[in-house]
Write a protein that holds these residues in place. Structure first.
Motif, PDB file in Angstrom:
ATOM      1  N   THR A  85      14.504  12.257 -50.931  1.00 56.81           N
ATOM      2  CA  THR A  85      14.408  13.066 -52.159  1.00 56.81           C
ATOM      3  C   THR A  85      14.866  14.490 -51.864  1.00 56.81           C
ATOM      4  O   THR A  85      14.973  14.904 -50.708  1.00 56.81           O
ATOM      5  N   GLU A  86      15.085  15.252 -52.907  1.00 57.76           N
ATOM      6  CA  GLU A  86      15.456  16.659 -52.747  1.00 57.76           C
ATOM      7  C   GLU A  86      14.328  17.451 -52.097  1.00 57.76           C
ATOM      8  O   GLU A  86      14.586  18.398 -51.350  1.00 57.76           O
ATOM      9  N   ALA A  87      13.090  17.067 -52.330  1.00 55.99           N
ATOM     10  CA  ALA A  87      11.952  17.797 -51.776  1.00 55.99           C
ATOM     11  C   ALA A  87      11.701  17.474 -50.308  1.00 55.99           C
ATOM     12  O   ALA A  87      10.949  18.178 -49.637  1.00 55.99           O
ATOM     13  N   SER A  88      12.346  16.448 -49.779  1.00 59.10           N
ATOM     14  CA  SER A  88      12.128  16.044 -48.405  1.00 59.10           C
ATOM     15  C   SER A  88      12.733  17.056 -47.435  1.00 59.10           C
ATOM     16  O   SER A  88      13.917  17.386 -47.509  1.00 59.10           O
ATOM     17  N   ALA A  89      11.923  17.533 -46.504  1.00 62.34           N
ATOM     18  CA  ALA A  89      12.418  18.471 -45.497  1.00 62.34           C
ATOM     19  C   ALA A  89      13.414  17.816 -44.552  1.00 62.34           C
ATOM     20  O   ALA A  89      14.270  18.482 -43.983  1.00 62.34           O
ATOM     21  N   LEU A  90      13.305  16.511 -44.372  1.00 57.28           N
ATOM     22  CA  LEU A  90      14.235  15.793 -43.492  1.00 57.28           C
ATOM     23  C   LEU A  90      15.633  15.739 -44.056  1.00 57.28           C
ATOM     24  O   LEU A  90      16.612  15.709 -43.303  1.00 57.28           O
ATOM     25  N   PHE A  91      15.756  15.696 -45.389  1.00 53.64           N
ATOM     26  CA  PHE A  91      17.061  15.539 -46.009  1.00 53.64           C
ATOM     27  C   PHE A  91      17.497  16.790 -46.731  1.00 53.64           C
ATOM     28  O   PHE A  91      18.508  16.921 -47.243  1.00 53.64           O
TER      29      PHE A  91
END
Length: 91
Positions: A85-91
């Motif tokens: 997701t956009e909120a994911s720090a990994l991505f």
């Protein structure tokens, strides 16, 4: 005040168990002459389980393949599930 409950999979060692199975699969591929996905069809020469020691930003799995001239690596972070997701720090 409500308590935040932890996932039984995470607290019961399910993540470690899953990670060990994925790691063992790559070791089995190496010992049986198999190939690593997403890499050239060269023999697996080494499987490293703690990459942070060598400065990689992953700690679960590094698979090395090589031919006579060059070497490639697959860096793996083993997760049971992941949200892209956009909120994911990994991505």
């Amino acid at each position: 005040m409500s308590k935040k409950l932890s996932n039984s999979f995470a607290t019961g060692g399910g993540g470690f168990h899953f990670e060990a199975h994925v790691q063992a699969s790559f070791v089995t591929l190496m010992l049986s002459g198999g190939y690593a996905p997403c890499l050239p069809c060269w023999p697996i020469t080494k499987v490293k389980l703690q990459g942070k020691i060598d400065g990689f930003d992953t700690d679960d799995l590094i698979v090395y393949v090589d031919n006579a001239k060059e070497q490639r690596k697959l860096l793996g972070q083993v997760k049971h599930s992941i949200a892209i997701t956009e909120a994911s720090a990994l991505f």
